[in-house]
Write an enzyme that holds these catalytic residues in place. Structure first.
Site: not given
Ligand SMILES: NC(=O)c1ccc[n+]([C@@H]2O[C@H](COP(=O)([O-])OP(=O)(O)OC[C@H]3O[C@@H](n4cnc5c(N)ncnc54)[C@H](OP(=O)(O)O)[C@@H]3O)[C@@H](O)[C@H]2O)c1
Length: 266
Positions: A43, A48, A73, A106
């Site tokens: 994704d 990004y 997106k 988005h």
């Molecule tokens: N449509 C939208 O507006 C929107 C908004 C936000 C996100 N997204 C999508 O959703 C995806 C996921 O959301 P997100 O990246 O915001 O946040 P998330 O997946 O909820 O959290 C990512 C965080 O958790 C840490 N992490 C991951 N696995 C872990 C584990 N097993 N133990 C401890 N810490 C862990 C990562 O650190 P490290 O990287 O250091 O491991 C990072 O700091 C995004 O990458 C993006 O593709 C979309």
């Protein structure tokens, strides 16, 4: 990898890899690692700034294109139909792909009807296998579905144990739209990774808070796309298909819902 079937028959893995806040410099290695350890859904998004690196990693992975599911997106805040037509082609060129599996808008941008019309045309022309939206709260979601020709296959919204989106999920279900979670770990907010309820439940199954949080969403039929730059965490976050949370566990986690966004922009 388990998958779900979207409202147009296209299959999508229920768990994928998100690349938000992964710099262009690191993204190629991260996506390569993610595919290498078994992820098949990636994704990304225009905003990004790493679509190009996602495309490079896909080609380097050696995995057949038809075995991957790529989402991006559109990010075109102040524009409508005409700019959307160009923006879709731009993503295809940047990633060097012949088609995109899932294209999302988005956010509900100013002229979201016009932008969505361009997405419908790209879908009908075969450039995109499924189209959908992101960050469409129920009111604006219903406004779009009542007037569009192609019902969104997906709505990607902030969804995690602290914001569970049960009502929004119910509304989407009525239209056959799949809910997809962004920030399944709430990006660590609210002390997600040391939450006591998740920890106690996880101890029974020898699973981490991350794994319990993902499993909870998956058991509710929600697509998840956790992000990590660490290979060992990528593996951990995929290892959620060998246990099932009991009804009692599910009920306990349901109580963590605060019913509000933890992010200031939605
Ligand atoms: N449509 C939208 O507006 C929107 C908004 C936000 C996100 N997204 C999508 O959703 C995806 C996921 O959301 P997100 O990246 O915001 O946040 P998330 O997946 O909820 O959290 C990512 C965080 O958790 C840490 N992490 C991951 N696995 C872990 C584990 N097993 N133990 C401890 N810490 C862990 C990562 O650190 P490290 O990287 O250091 O491991 C990072 O700091 C995004 O990458 C993006 O593709 C979309």
């Amino acid at each position: 990898m388990e998958s779900i079937t979207l409202n147009n028959g296209v299959k999508m893995p229920i768990l994928g890899f998100g690349v938000y806040q992964i710099s262009a410099r690191e993204c190629e290695r991260c996506v390569f690692d993610a595919i290498d350890v078994g992820y098949r859904s990636i994704d990304t998004a225009q905003v990004y700034g790493n679509e190009k690196e996602v495309g490079i990693a896909i080609r380097k992975s050696g995995v057949l294109r038809e075995n991957l599911f790529i989402t991006t997106k559109l990010y075109i805040p102040y524009s409508g139909y005409r700019k959307a037509v160009n923006a879709i082609d731009q993503s295809l060129r940047t990633m060097k792909l012949d088609y995109i599996d899932l294209l999302l808008m988005h956010e509900p941008f100013h002229d979201y009807h016009g932008i969505y019309r361009a997405m419908e045309e790209a879908y009908q022309s075969g450039k995109i296998r499924a189209i959908g939206v992101s960050n469409f709260n129920p009111d604006v979601f219903m406004d779009l579905v009542e007037s569009c020709n192609v019902i969104p296959a997906v709505n990607q919204v902030e969804t995690h144990v602290f914001r569970q989106q049960a009502q929004a999920q119910e509304i989407m279900k009525q239209y056959g739209t799949q809910i997809e979670s962004w920030a399944p770990f709430a990006e660590g907010k609210n002390h997600f990774f040391s939450n006591e309820t998740l920890r106690e439940i996880g101890q029974k199954y020898d699973k981490s808070n991350a794994q319990v949080g993902l499993r909870y969403l998956i058991q509710r039929g929600i697509v998840v796309i956790p992000k990590s730059t660490h290979r060992e965490r990528m593996i951990e976050n995929m290892d959620v298909f060998d246990f099932t949370l009991s009804d009692n566990d599910m009920a306990k986690i349901a109580l963590l819902d605060e019913g509000r966004s933890l992010f200031s922009w939605y």
